[in-house]
Design a protein around this motif. Sequence first.
Motif, PDB file in Angstrom:
ATOM      1  N   GLY A 108       0.774  -1.676  -0.624  1.00 14.58           N
ATOM      2  CA  GLY A 108      -0.192   0.229   0.229  1.00 14.58           C
ATOM      3  C   GLY A 108       1.256   1.133   0.189  1.00 14.58           C
ATOM      4  O   GLY A 108       0.560   2.144   0.052  1.00 14.58           O
ATOM      5  N   GLY A 109       2.444   1.557   0.058  1.00 15.05           N
ATOM      6  CA  GLY A 109       3.128   2.337  -0.065  1.00 15.05           C
ATOM      7  C   GLY A 109       2.900   3.137  -1.594  1.00 15.05           C
ATOM      8  O   GLY A 109       3.021   4.244  -1.331  1.00 15.05           O
ATOM      9  N   LYS A 110       1.619   1.842  -2.111  1.00 12.30           N
ATOM     10  CA  LYS A 110       2.065   2.639  -3.641  1.00 12.30           C
ATOM     11  C   LYS A 110       1.130   4.160  -3.171  1.00 12.30           C
ATOM     12  O   LYS A 110       1.203   4.780  -4.168  1.00 12.30           O
ATOM     13  CB  LYS A 110       1.702   1.967  -4.604  1.00 12.30           C
ATOM     14  CG  LYS A 110       2.860   0.947  -4.945  1.00 12.30           C
ATOM     15  CD  LYS A 110       2.066   0.010  -6.393  1.00 12.30           C
ATOM     16  CE  LYS A 110       3.337  -0.875  -6.784  1.00 12.30           C
ATOM     17  NZ  LYS A 110       3.851  -1.855  -5.172  1.00 12.30           N
ATOM     18  N   VAL A 111       0.034   4.191  -2.477  1.00 14.01           N
ATOM     19  CA  VAL A 111      -0.246   5.346  -2.075  1.00 14.01           C
ATOM     20  C   VAL A 111      -0.838   6.236  -0.108  1.00 14.01           C
ATOM     21  O   VAL A 111      -1.749   7.123  -0.327  1.00 14.01           O
ATOM     22  CB  VAL A 111      -2.127   4.597  -2.404  1.00 14.01           C
ATOM     23  CG1 VAL A 111      -2.024   4.455  -3.824  1.00 14.01           C
ATOM     24  CG2 VAL A 111      -3.031   3.438  -1.643  1.00 14.01           C
ATOM     25  N   SER A 332       6.557   5.004  -6.981  1.00 11.80           N
ATOM     26  CA  SER A 332       6.611   3.476  -6.484  1.00 11.80           C
ATOM     27  C   SER A 332       6.853   2.081  -6.492  1.00 11.80           C
ATOM     28  O   SER A 332       6.823   0.637  -6.561  1.00 11.80           O
ATOM     29  CB  SER A 332       4.597   3.701  -5.694  1.00 11.80           C
ATOM     30  OG  SER A 332       4.977   4.762  -5.000  1.00 11.80           O
ATOM     31  N   ALA A 333       6.780   2.373  -8.641  1.00 12.38           N
ATOM     32  CA  ALA A 333       6.975   1.423  -9.726  1.00 12.38           C
ATOM     33  C   ALA A 333       7.867   0.681  -8.907  1.00 12.38           C
ATOM     34  O   ALA A 333       8.796   1.345  -9.792  1.00 12.38           O
ATOM     35  CB  ALA A 333       6.709   2.183 -11.068  1.00 12.38           C
ATOM     36  N   ARG A 334       7.622  -0.735  -8.809  1.00  6.54           N
ATOM     37  CA  ARG A 334       8.751  -1.419  -9.184  1.00  6.54           C
ATOM     38  C   ARG A 334       8.821  -2.732 -10.421  1.00  6.54           C
ATOM     39  O   ARG A 334      10.306  -3.141 -10.675  1.00  6.54           O
ATOM     40  CB  ARG A 334       8.295  -2.093  -7.871  1.00  6.54           C
ATOM     41  CG  ARG A 334       8.921  -1.784  -6.573  1.00  6.54           C
ATOM     42  CD  ARG A 334      10.120  -1.262  -6.186  1.00  6.54           C
ATOM     43  NE  ARG A 334      10.199  -0.590  -5.301  1.00  6.54           N
ATOM     44  CZ  ARG A 334       9.884   0.541  -4.982  1.00  6.54           C
ATOM     45  NH1 ARG A 334       9.624   1.200  -6.114  1.00  6.54           N
ATOM     46  NH2 ARG A 334      10.258   1.442  -3.861  1.00  6.54           N
ATOM     47  N   ARG A 360      16.202   1.979 -13.804  1.00  7.90           N
ATOM     48  CA  ARG A 360      16.185   0.632 -12.736  1.00  7.90           C
ATOM     49  C   ARG A 360      15.835  -0.526 -12.818  1.00  7.90           C
ATOM     50  O   ARG A 360      15.208  -1.393 -12.117  1.00  7.90           O
ATOM     51  CB  ARG A 360      15.624   1.128 -11.159  1.00  7.90           C
ATOM     52  CG  ARG A 360      14.375   1.679 -10.780  1.00  7.90           C
ATOM     53  CD  ARG A 360      14.374   1.760  -9.624  1.00  7.90           C
ATOM     54  NE  ARG A 360      12.485   1.948  -9.233  1.00  7.90           N
ATOM     55  CZ  ARG A 360      11.903   3.591  -9.291  1.00  7.90           C
ATOM     56  NH1 ARG A 360      13.247   4.916  -9.718  1.00  7.90           N
ATOM     57  NH2 ARG A 360      10.437   3.683  -9.624  1.00  7.90           N
ATOM     58  N   GLY A 361      14.990  -0.137 -14.424  1.00  2.19           N
ATOM     59  CA  GLY A 361      14.705  -1.679 -15.073  1.00  2.19           C
ATOM     60  C   GLY A 361      13.209  -1.333 -14.664  1.00  2.19           C
ATOM     61  O   GLY A 361      13.017  -2.631 -15.421  1.00  2.19           O
ATOM     62  N   ASP A 412       0.788  -4.416 -10.772  1.00  2.00           N
ATOM     63  CA  ASP A 412      -0.767  -5.541 -11.293  1.00  2.00           C
ATOM     64  C   ASP A 412      -1.488  -4.890  -9.912  1.00  2.00           C
ATOM     65  O   ASP A 412      -2.594  -5.172  -9.899  1.00  2.00           O
ATOM     66  CB  ASP A 412      -0.281  -6.989 -11.215  1.00  2.00           C
ATOM     67  CG  ASP A 412       0.852  -6.805 -12.336  1.00  2.00           C
ATOM     68  OD1 ASP A 412       0.585  -6.440 -12.999  1.00  2.00           O
ATOM     69  OD2 ASP A 412       1.643  -7.859 -11.721  1.00  2.00           O
ATOM     70  N   VAL A 413      -1.409  -3.506  -8.721  1.00  2.00           N
ATOM     71  CA  VAL A 413      -1.929  -3.596  -8.366  1.00  2.00           C
ATOM     72  C   VAL A 413      -3.225  -2.528  -7.900  1.00  2.00           C
ATOM     73  O   VAL A 413      -4.226  -1.993  -8.245  1.00  2.00           O
ATOM     74  CB  VAL A 413      -1.399  -3.604  -7.065  1.00  2.00           C
ATOM     75  CG1 VAL A 413      -2.752  -3.711  -5.413  1.00  2.00           C
ATOM     76  CG2 VAL A 413      -0.675  -5.000  -6.220  1.00  2.00           C
TER      77      VAL A 413
END
Length: 486
Positions: A108-111, A332-334, A360-361, A412-413
Amino acid sequence: MAFERLRTWYREHPRRTWLSVMLFAHLLGFVSSLDALMSTRTAPGAVAWIVSLNTFPVAAVPMYWVFGRSRFHGYVIGRREDDNQLYNDLQGHMSLVHPFRVTLPPDGGKVEAIERLAKMPMVVGNEVELLIDGEATFRSIFEGIEAARESVLVQFYIVRDDDIGREFQALLMRKAREGVRVRFLYDEIGSYRLPASYLADMSEAGVQVQRFHSTRGSGNRFQLNFRNHRKVVIVDGRDGWLGGLNVGDEYLGRSSHFGDWRDTHLRMTGPATLCLQLSFVEDWHWATGEILELDWTPQPANGQDVPVLVLPSGPADRFETASLMVQHAISSARERLWISSPYFVPDEGVLGALKLAALRGVDVRVLVPERPDNILTYYAAYAFVAPLLEAGVHIHRYQAGFLHGKSMLIDDVASAVGTVNLDNRSFRLNFEITAWVLQREFAQQMDDMFRRDFERSREMTLVEVLDKPWWFRAASRAAYLTAPVL
Protein backbone atom coordinates in the motif's frame (compact mmCIF):
# COMPACT_ATOMS: atom_id res chain seq x y z
CA MET A 1 -9.09 72.36 -16.86
CA ALA A 2 -6.19 70.63 -15.12
CA PHE A 3 -6.55 67.68 -17.47
CA GLU A 4 -6.42 69.94 -20.51
CA ARG A 5 -3.24 71.61 -19.25
CA LEU A 6 -1.64 68.23 -18.64
CA ARG A 7 -2.54 67.00 -22.11
CA THR A 8 -1.17 70.19 -23.68
CA TRP A 9 2.09 69.79 -21.76
CA TYR A 10 2.45 66.23 -22.98
CA ARG A 11 1.89 67.32 -26.57
CA GLU A 12 4.56 70.01 -26.24
CA HIS A 13 7.08 67.68 -24.59
CA PRO A 14 6.77 64.30 -26.38
CA ARG A 15 10.23 63.09 -25.33
CA ARG A 16 9.55 63.75 -21.67
CA THR A 17 6.18 62.06 -22.06
CA TRP A 18 7.84 58.96 -23.45
CA LEU A 19 10.42 58.94 -20.68
CA SER A 20 7.67 59.28 -18.05
CA VAL A 21 5.75 56.36 -19.50
CA MET A 22 8.83 54.16 -19.60
CA LEU A 23 9.83 55.12 -16.07
CA PHE A 24 6.37 54.23 -14.82
CA ALA A 25 6.43 50.94 -16.76
CA HIS A 26 9.78 49.98 -15.22
CA LEU A 27 8.48 50.88 -11.77
CA LEU A 28 5.50 48.56 -12.30
CA GLY A 29 7.88 45.91 -13.63
CA PHE A 30 10.05 46.17 -10.53
CA VAL A 31 7.07 45.92 -8.18
CA SER A 32 5.68 42.98 -10.17
CA SER A 33 9.05 41.23 -10.10
CA LEU A 34 9.01 41.40 -6.29
CA ASP A 35 5.64 39.65 -6.35
CA ALA A 36 7.05 37.05 -8.76
CA LEU A 37 10.06 36.53 -6.48
CA MET A 38 7.83 35.81 -3.49
CA SER A 39 5.02 33.85 -5.12
CA THR A 40 6.26 31.94 -8.19
CA ARG A 41 6.46 28.26 -7.27
CA THR A 42 9.47 27.26 -9.39
CA ALA A 43 12.91 28.90 -9.50
CA PRO A 44 13.14 28.85 -13.35
CA GLY A 45 9.70 30.44 -13.56
CA ALA A 46 10.63 33.15 -11.06
CA VAL A 47 13.86 33.96 -12.93
CA ALA A 48 12.08 34.11 -16.28
CA TRP A 49 9.42 36.47 -14.96
CA ILE A 50 11.87 38.72 -13.08
CA VAL A 51 14.10 39.12 -16.15
CA SER A 52 11.21 39.84 -18.51
CA LEU A 53 9.41 42.18 -16.09
CA ASN A 54 12.49 44.34 -15.70
CA THR A 55 13.62 44.15 -19.33
CA PHE A 56 10.34 44.44 -21.26
CA PRO A 57 7.88 45.80 -18.69
CA VAL A 58 5.38 47.25 -21.17
CA ALA A 59 4.57 43.79 -22.50
CA ALA A 60 5.54 41.65 -19.50
CA VAL A 61 3.59 43.42 -16.73
CA PRO A 62 0.10 42.83 -18.17
CA MET A 63 1.06 39.27 -19.15
CA TYR A 64 2.28 38.57 -15.63
CA TRP A 65 -0.89 39.76 -13.94
CA VAL A 66 -2.99 37.69 -16.37
CA PHE A 67 -0.84 34.55 -16.66
CA GLY A 68 1.94 34.76 -14.12
CA ARG A 69 0.69 33.82 -10.68
CA SER A 70 0.44 30.18 -9.63
CA ARG A 71 -1.36 30.58 -6.29
CA PHE A 72 -5.16 30.82 -6.22
CA HIS A 73 -6.18 33.02 -3.29
CA GLY A 74 -9.32 32.84 -1.20
CA TYR A 75 -10.41 29.28 -1.96
CA VAL A 76 -11.29 27.41 1.26
CA ILE A 77 -10.20 23.77 1.42
CA GLY A 78 -12.61 22.36 3.97
CA ARG A 79 -10.62 19.14 4.32
CA ARG A 80 -7.57 20.97 5.61
CA GLU A 81 -8.21 24.44 6.99
CA ASP A 82 -9.60 24.10 10.50
CA ASP A 83 -10.48 27.75 11.08
CA ASN A 84 -13.65 28.02 9.01
CA GLN A 85 -17.29 26.96 9.12
CA LEU A 86 -16.93 24.76 6.05
CA TYR A 87 -14.27 22.67 7.80
CA ASN A 88 -16.36 22.30 10.93
CA ASP A 89 -19.41 21.16 8.99
CA LEU A 90 -17.55 18.72 6.75
CA GLN A 91 -15.55 17.09 9.52
CA GLY A 92 -18.71 15.76 11.09
CA HIS A 93 -19.94 14.43 7.78
CA MET A 94 -16.65 12.78 6.81
CA SER A 95 -16.30 11.07 10.18
CA LEU A 96 -19.09 8.79 8.97
CA VAL A 97 -16.76 7.14 6.45
CA HIS A 98 -14.08 6.32 9.05
CA PRO A 99 -15.50 2.81 9.69
CA PHE A 100 -14.76 2.08 6.02
CA ARG A 101 -11.19 3.32 6.17
CA VAL A 102 -8.83 0.63 4.94
CA THR A 103 -5.60 -0.48 6.56
CA LEU A 104 -3.24 -0.46 3.62
CA PRO A 105 -1.69 -3.81 2.65
CA PRO A 106 2.09 -4.33 2.53
CA ASP A 107 2.23 -2.92 -1.00
CA GLY A 108 0.00 0.00 0.00
CA GLY A 109 2.99 2.32 0.02
CA LYS A 110 2.00 3.07 -3.54
CA VAL A 111 -0.82 5.24 -2.20
CA GLU A 112 0.10 5.97 1.42
CA ALA A 113 1.71 9.34 0.67
CA ILE A 114 -1.12 10.14 -1.73
CA GLU A 115 -3.62 9.56 1.08
CA ARG A 116 -1.76 12.13 3.17
CA LEU A 117 -1.70 14.59 0.26
CA ALA A 118 -5.43 14.20 -0.25
CA LYS A 119 -6.34 14.58 3.43
CA MET A 120 -8.92 11.96 2.57
CA PRO A 121 -8.88 8.28 3.49
CA MET A 122 -8.80 5.30 1.21
CA VAL A 123 -12.09 3.53 1.90
CA VAL A 124 -13.53 0.12 1.13
CA GLY A 125 -17.10 -0.97 0.43
CA ASN A 126 -16.97 0.33 -3.16
CA GLU A 127 -17.78 -0.98 -6.60
CA VAL A 128 -15.89 0.48 -9.58
CA GLU A 129 -16.45 0.31 -13.32
CA LEU A 130 -13.95 1.32 -15.98
CA LEU A 131 -15.70 3.31 -18.72
CA ILE A 132 -13.94 3.48 -22.08
CA ASP A 133 -14.93 6.21 -24.56
CA GLY A 134 -17.99 8.39 -24.85
CA GLU A 135 -20.82 5.98 -25.60
CA ALA A 136 -20.21 3.89 -22.48
CA THR A 137 -19.54 6.92 -20.30
CA PHE A 138 -22.57 9.01 -21.23
CA ARG A 139 -24.85 5.97 -21.13
CA SER A 140 -23.65 5.22 -17.58
CA ILE A 141 -23.97 8.85 -16.42
CA PHE A 142 -27.41 9.32 -17.99
CA GLU A 143 -28.73 6.09 -16.48
CA GLY A 144 -27.40 7.16 -13.09
CA ILE A 145 -29.02 10.60 -13.27
CA GLU A 146 -32.27 9.05 -14.48
CA ALA A 147 -32.35 6.92 -11.31
CA ALA A 148 -31.73 9.89 -8.96
CA ARG A 149 -34.22 10.37 -6.16
CA GLU A 150 -32.73 13.10 -3.93
CA SER A 151 -29.82 15.00 -5.48
CA VAL A 152 -27.69 15.34 -8.61
CA LEU A 153 -24.40 17.25 -8.49
CA VAL A 154 -22.83 18.02 -11.87
CA GLN A 155 -19.51 19.71 -12.61
CA PHE A 156 -17.72 19.97 -15.97
CA TYR A 157 -14.94 22.06 -17.42
CA ILE A 158 -16.51 22.25 -20.89
CA VAL A 159 -20.21 22.02 -21.68
CA ARG A 160 -21.38 22.64 -25.24
CA ASP A 161 -24.75 23.57 -26.68
CA ASP A 162 -24.75 20.71 -29.20
CA ASP A 163 -26.62 17.42 -29.54
CA ILE A 164 -25.21 15.68 -26.46
CA GLY A 165 -25.16 18.97 -24.55
CA ARG A 166 -28.86 19.55 -25.15
CA GLU A 167 -29.68 15.94 -24.28
CA PHE A 168 -27.75 16.40 -21.06
CA GLN A 169 -29.55 19.68 -20.37
CA ALA A 170 -32.99 18.14 -20.98
CA LEU A 171 -32.25 15.29 -18.55
CA LEU A 172 -31.17 17.65 -15.78
CA MET A 173 -34.21 19.86 -16.33
CA ARG A 174 -36.56 16.89 -16.22
CA LYS A 175 -35.08 15.63 -12.96
CA ALA A 176 -35.35 19.10 -11.43
CA ARG A 177 -39.03 19.26 -12.38
CA GLU A 178 -39.51 15.89 -10.69
CA GLY A 179 -38.32 17.43 -7.43
CA VAL A 180 -34.71 16.22 -7.43
CA ARG A 181 -32.25 18.85 -6.21
CA VAL A 182 -30.02 19.42 -9.25
CA ARG A 183 -26.91 21.60 -9.02
CA PHE A 184 -24.85 22.41 -12.09
CA LEU A 185 -21.35 23.94 -11.81
CA TYR A 186 -19.27 24.86 -14.87
CA ASP A 187 -15.95 26.61 -15.41
CA GLU A 188 -16.47 30.16 -16.64
CA ILE A 189 -13.45 30.02 -18.98
CA GLY A 190 -13.70 26.46 -20.27
CA SER A 191 -17.42 26.94 -21.07
CA TYR A 192 -17.22 30.55 -22.24
CA ARG A 193 -19.09 29.68 -25.45
CA LEU A 194 -22.08 28.29 -23.60
CA PRO A 195 -25.05 30.55 -24.49
CA ALA A 196 -26.88 32.41 -21.75
CA SER A 197 -30.15 30.91 -23.03
CA TYR A 198 -28.85 27.39 -22.27
CA LEU A 199 -28.26 28.33 -18.66
CA ALA A 200 -31.46 30.37 -18.37
CA ASP A 201 -33.58 27.43 -19.51
CA MET A 202 -31.98 25.24 -16.85
CA SER A 203 -32.55 27.81 -14.14
CA GLU A 204 -36.16 28.25 -15.15
CA ALA A 205 -36.67 24.48 -14.83
CA GLY A 206 -35.34 24.53 -11.27
CA VAL A 207 -31.71 23.57 -11.81
CA GLN A 208 -29.36 25.58 -9.58
CA VAL A 209 -26.75 26.89 -12.02
CA GLN A 210 -23.42 28.40 -10.98
CA ARG A 211 -20.15 29.16 -12.71
CA PHE A 212 -16.79 28.57 -11.06
CA HIS A 213 -15.35 32.09 -10.76
CA SER A 214 -11.70 31.78 -11.73
CA THR A 215 -11.47 35.57 -11.47
CA ARG A 216 -13.45 35.95 -8.26
CA GLY A 217 -11.70 37.76 -5.39
CA SER A 218 -9.59 40.93 -5.39
CA GLY A 219 -6.37 38.94 -5.75
CA ASN A 220 -7.65 36.98 -8.76
CA ARG A 221 -9.50 39.68 -10.69
CA PHE A 222 -7.14 39.72 -13.65
CA GLN A 223 -6.08 36.07 -13.46
CA LEU A 224 -7.28 34.14 -16.49
CA ASN A 225 -4.77 31.37 -16.06
CA PHE A 226 -6.62 29.27 -13.50
CA ARG A 227 -9.18 26.66 -14.52
CA ASN A 228 -11.49 24.23 -12.77
CA HIS A 229 -10.73 21.20 -14.91
CA ARG A 230 -12.73 18.70 -12.85
CA LYS A 231 -15.44 16.52 -14.40
CA VAL A 232 -17.66 15.14 -11.66
CA VAL A 233 -21.19 13.75 -11.38
CA ILE A 234 -22.65 12.56 -8.05
CA VAL A 235 -26.10 11.00 -7.62
CA ASP A 236 -27.75 10.67 -4.19
CA GLY A 237 -24.34 10.58 -2.46
CA ARG A 238 -23.90 6.98 -3.60
CA ASP A 239 -22.92 6.88 -7.28
CA GLY A 240 -20.13 9.02 -8.70
CA TRP A 241 -18.34 9.56 -12.00
CA LEU A 242 -15.06 11.28 -12.86
CA GLY A 243 -12.53 11.18 -15.68
CA GLY A 244 -11.50 12.82 -18.91
CA LEU A 245 -14.78 13.43 -20.74
CA ASN A 246 -16.52 16.79 -20.94
CA VAL A 247 -19.99 17.32 -22.41
CA GLY A 248 -19.71 17.84 -26.15
CA ASP A 249 -20.22 16.00 -29.41
CA GLU A 250 -16.49 15.68 -30.06
CA TYR A 251 -16.21 13.43 -26.99
CA LEU A 252 -18.45 10.97 -28.83
CA GLY A 253 -16.23 11.00 -31.91
CA ARG A 254 -18.55 13.29 -33.87
CA SER A 255 -15.91 15.90 -34.71
CA SER A 256 -14.74 16.01 -38.31
CA HIS A 257 -11.44 17.50 -37.11
CA PHE A 258 -10.54 14.92 -34.43
CA GLY A 259 -12.45 11.88 -35.65
CA ASP A 260 -12.50 9.02 -33.16
CA TRP A 261 -12.08 10.24 -29.58
CA ARG A 262 -10.30 7.94 -27.14
CA ASP A 263 -11.07 8.72 -23.48
CA THR A 264 -11.33 7.11 -20.06
CA HIS A 265 -13.82 7.61 -17.24
CA LEU A 266 -14.65 5.86 -13.97
CA ARG A 267 -17.88 5.08 -12.14
CA MET A 268 -17.78 4.39 -8.42
CA THR A 269 -20.51 3.28 -6.03
CA GLY A 270 -20.03 3.30 -2.28
CA PRO A 271 -18.48 5.37 0.53
CA ALA A 272 -15.73 6.79 -1.73
CA THR A 273 -18.46 8.77 -3.50
CA LEU A 274 -18.77 10.92 -0.36
CA CYS A 275 -15.13 11.96 -0.81
CA LEU A 276 -16.01 12.97 -4.36
CA GLN A 277 -19.03 14.84 -3.01
CA LEU A 278 -16.82 16.72 -0.56
CA SER A 279 -14.71 18.06 -3.44
CA PHE A 280 -17.86 19.33 -5.16
CA VAL A 281 -19.01 20.99 -1.94
CA GLU A 282 -15.71 22.90 -1.69
CA ASP A 283 -16.02 24.13 -5.29
CA TRP A 284 -19.68 25.06 -4.83
CA HIS A 285 -18.80 26.96 -1.67
CA TRP A 286 -16.22 29.00 -3.60
CA ALA A 287 -18.77 29.82 -6.32
CA THR A 288 -21.69 30.68 -4.03
CA GLY A 289 -20.57 30.96 -0.40
CA GLU A 290 -23.19 28.31 0.37
CA ILE A 291 -22.52 25.15 2.39
CA LEU A 292 -24.70 22.47 0.83
CA GLU A 293 -27.00 20.30 2.90
CA LEU A 294 -26.64 16.82 1.43
CA ASP A 295 -26.98 13.18 2.42
CA TRP A 296 -23.67 12.08 3.97
CA THR A 297 -24.72 8.57 4.98
CA PRO A 298 -22.24 5.99 3.60
CA GLN A 299 -23.96 3.50 1.32
CA PRO A 300 -21.72 0.47 0.69
CA ALA A 301 -21.99 -1.33 -2.64
CA ASN A 302 -23.62 -4.74 -2.45
CA GLY A 303 -21.05 -7.51 -2.37
CA GLN A 304 -18.15 -5.26 -3.40
CA ASP A 305 -15.22 -4.15 -1.27
CA VAL A 306 -12.84 -2.26 -3.58
CA PRO A 307 -10.44 0.22 -1.92
CA VAL A 308 -10.75 3.70 -3.51
CA LEU A 309 -9.08 7.01 -2.70
CA VAL A 310 -10.22 10.34 -4.17
CA LEU A 311 -7.55 13.02 -4.49
CA PRO A 312 -8.59 16.59 -5.38
CA SER A 313 -5.70 18.92 -6.29
CA GLY A 314 -5.38 22.55 -7.30
CA PRO A 315 -3.60 25.91 -7.10
CA ALA A 316 -5.04 26.63 -3.64
CA ASP A 317 -3.15 23.67 -2.14
CA ARG A 318 -0.19 24.26 0.17
CA PHE A 319 1.80 21.70 -1.82
CA GLU A 320 2.00 21.03 -5.54
CA THR A 321 -0.33 18.12 -4.99
CA ALA A 322 -0.76 16.84 -8.55
CA SER A 323 2.96 16.93 -9.34
CA LEU A 324 3.84 15.22 -6.06
CA MET A 325 1.17 12.60 -6.70
CA VAL A 326 2.66 11.74 -10.09
CA GLN A 327 6.23 11.74 -8.78
CA HIS A 328 5.25 9.42 -5.93
CA ALA A 329 3.47 7.08 -8.33
CA ILE A 330 6.55 6.89 -10.54
CA SER A 331 8.92 6.28 -7.65
CA SER A 332 6.61 3.57 -6.25
CA ALA A 333 6.69 1.45 -9.41
CA ARG A 334 8.80 -1.68 -9.20
CA GLU A 335 7.91 -3.59 -12.36
CA ARG A 336 5.91 -1.32 -14.64
CA LEU A 337 4.49 2.17 -14.96
CA TRP A 338 2.08 2.84 -17.82
CA ILE A 339 0.76 6.40 -18.26
CA SER A 340 -1.76 7.90 -20.67
CA SER A 341 -1.92 11.68 -21.13
CA PRO A 342 -3.02 13.89 -24.05
CA TYR A 343 -0.55 16.60 -23.01
CA PHE A 344 3.00 15.65 -22.11
CA VAL A 345 5.06 18.62 -20.91
CA PRO A 346 6.15 17.44 -17.43
CA ASP A 347 8.22 19.43 -14.97
CA GLU A 348 11.78 18.62 -13.95
CA GLY A 349 10.70 16.53 -10.98
CA VAL A 350 8.52 14.24 -13.08
CA LEU A 351 11.13 14.04 -15.87
CA GLY A 352 13.80 12.98 -13.39
CA ALA A 353 11.51 10.42 -11.78
CA LEU A 354 10.65 8.91 -15.18
CA LYS A 355 14.34 8.56 -16.09
CA LEU A 356 15.21 6.97 -12.75
CA ALA A 357 12.34 4.50 -12.98
CA ALA A 358 13.46 3.38 -16.44
CA LEU A 359 17.12 3.19 -15.37
CA ARG A 360 16.27 0.88 -12.45
CA GLY A 361 14.52 -1.51 -14.84
CA VAL A 362 10.87 -0.49 -14.59
CA ASP A 363 8.82 -0.92 -17.77
CA VAL A 364 7.94 2.77 -18.28
CA ARG A 365 5.53 3.54 -21.13
CA VAL A 366 3.97 6.90 -21.85
CA LEU A 367 1.01 7.03 -24.25
CA VAL A 368 0.33 10.35 -26.01
CA PRO A 369 -1.68 11.34 -29.10
CA GLU A 370 -0.12 11.51 -32.53
CA ARG A 371 -2.41 14.35 -33.56
CA PRO A 372 -2.44 17.22 -31.04
CA ASP A 373 -5.21 19.71 -30.35
CA ASN A 374 -2.58 22.21 -29.15
CA ILE A 375 0.35 22.87 -31.47
CA LEU A 376 2.51 24.32 -28.67
CA THR A 377 2.28 21.15 -26.58
CA TYR A 378 3.12 19.10 -29.68
CA TYR A 379 6.34 21.02 -30.33
CA ALA A 380 7.22 21.38 -26.64
CA ALA A 381 7.19 17.60 -26.13
CA TYR A 382 10.09 17.18 -28.55
CA ALA A 383 12.31 19.40 -26.40
CA PHE A 384 12.92 16.70 -23.78
CA VAL A 385 11.95 13.30 -25.25
CA ALA A 386 15.46 12.41 -26.41
CA PRO A 387 16.89 12.07 -22.87
CA LEU A 388 13.80 10.04 -21.86
CA LEU A 389 14.30 7.66 -24.78
CA GLU A 390 17.98 7.35 -23.98
CA ALA A 391 17.10 6.42 -20.38
CA GLY A 392 14.79 3.65 -21.60
CA VAL A 393 11.37 5.30 -21.38
CA HIS A 394 9.04 4.04 -24.13
CA ILE A 395 6.88 6.75 -25.70
CA HIS A 396 3.94 5.58 -27.78
CA ARG A 397 1.95 7.88 -30.08
CA TYR A 398 -1.71 6.90 -30.48
CA GLN A 399 -2.77 6.65 -34.14
CA ALA A 400 -6.50 5.85 -34.11
CA GLY A 401 -7.92 9.31 -33.45
CA PHE A 402 -7.34 11.73 -30.59
CA LEU A 403 -6.20 10.33 -27.24
CA HIS A 404 -7.62 12.30 -24.29
CA GLY A 405 -7.64 9.76 -21.41
CA LYS A 406 -5.68 10.48 -18.23
CA SER A 407 -4.78 7.25 -16.43
CA MET A 408 -1.93 5.35 -14.77
CA LEU A 409 -1.18 1.72 -13.98
CA ILE A 410 1.47 0.82 -11.39
CA ASP A 411 2.65 -2.78 -11.28
CA ASP A 412 -0.37 -5.10 -10.91
CA VAL A 413 -2.19 -3.38 -8.04
CA ALA A 414 -2.62 0.40 -8.20
CA SER A 415 -4.55 2.28 -10.89
CA ALA A 416 -5.50 5.92 -11.33
CA VAL A 417 -8.19 7.55 -13.47
CA GLY A 418 -8.91 11.27 -13.40
CA THR A 419 -8.43 14.66 -15.00
CA VAL A 420 -4.69 15.31 -14.46
CA ASN A 421 -2.52 15.77 -17.55
CA LEU A 422 1.27 15.55 -17.41
CA ASP A 423 1.86 19.26 -17.78
CA ASN A 424 2.42 22.37 -15.70
CA ARG A 425 -1.20 23.47 -16.04
CA SER A 426 -2.53 20.35 -14.35
CA PHE A 427 0.32 20.30 -11.85
CA ARG A 428 -0.02 23.92 -10.69
CA LEU A 429 -2.81 25.92 -12.35
CA ASN A 430 -5.88 23.70 -12.64
CA PHE A 431 -8.27 22.30 -10.08
CA GLU A 432 -8.12 18.55 -10.83
CA ILE A 433 -9.35 15.29 -9.34
CA THR A 434 -8.07 11.71 -9.45
CA ALA A 435 -9.41 8.38 -8.20
CA TRP A 436 -6.94 5.73 -7.07
CA VAL A 437 -8.12 2.11 -7.09
CA LEU A 438 -6.15 -0.55 -5.23
CA GLN A 439 -7.41 -3.84 -6.67
CA ARG A 440 -5.79 -6.47 -8.89
CA GLU A 441 -8.97 -7.21 -10.86
CA PHE A 442 -9.37 -3.55 -11.79
CA ALA A 443 -5.65 -3.33 -12.60
CA GLN A 444 -6.14 -6.20 -15.04
CA GLN A 445 -8.91 -4.24 -16.78
CA MET A 446 -6.54 -1.29 -17.02
CA ASP A 447 -3.88 -3.62 -18.41
CA ASP A 448 -6.26 -4.80 -21.13
CA MET A 449 -7.18 -1.20 -21.99
CA PHE A 450 -3.57 -0.07 -22.24
CA ARG A 451 -2.57 -3.05 -24.39
CA ARG A 452 -5.35 -2.29 -26.89
CA ASP A 453 -4.16 1.31 -27.03
CA PHE A 454 -0.54 0.29 -27.54
CA GLU A 455 -1.63 -1.88 -30.46
CA ARG A 456 -3.10 1.25 -32.06
CA SER A 457 0.06 3.26 -31.45
CA ARG A 458 3.57 3.56 -32.80
CA GLU A 459 6.64 3.75 -30.59
CA MET A 460 8.92 6.75 -30.98
CA THR A 461 12.62 6.22 -31.70
CA LEU A 462 15.64 8.29 -30.80
CA VAL A 463 16.58 8.51 -34.48
CA GLU A 464 13.33 10.26 -35.46
CA VAL A 465 13.88 12.87 -32.76
CA LEU A 466 17.53 13.53 -33.60
CA ASP A 467 16.77 13.67 -37.33
CA LYS A 468 14.32 16.55 -36.97
CA PRO A 469 15.49 19.66 -38.88
CA TRP A 470 17.10 22.51 -36.97
CA TRP A 471 14.05 24.74 -37.32
CA PHE A 472 11.85 22.04 -35.72
CA ARG A 473 14.25 21.63 -32.81
CA ALA A 474 14.38 25.42 -32.37
CA ALA A 475 10.57 25.62 -32.45
CA SER A 476 10.31 22.84 -29.86
CA ARG A 477 12.69 24.62 -27.49
CA ALA A 478 10.79 27.88 -27.96
CA ALA A 479 7.47 26.13 -27.33
CA TYR A 480 8.91 24.53 -24.19
CA LEU A 481 9.54 28.02 -22.78
CA THR A 482 5.75 28.48 -22.72
CA ALA A 483 5.30 25.38 -20.53
CA PRO A 484 4.24 27.40 -17.44
CA VAL A 485 1.04 28.47 -19.20
CA LEU A 486 0.36 25.49 -21.49
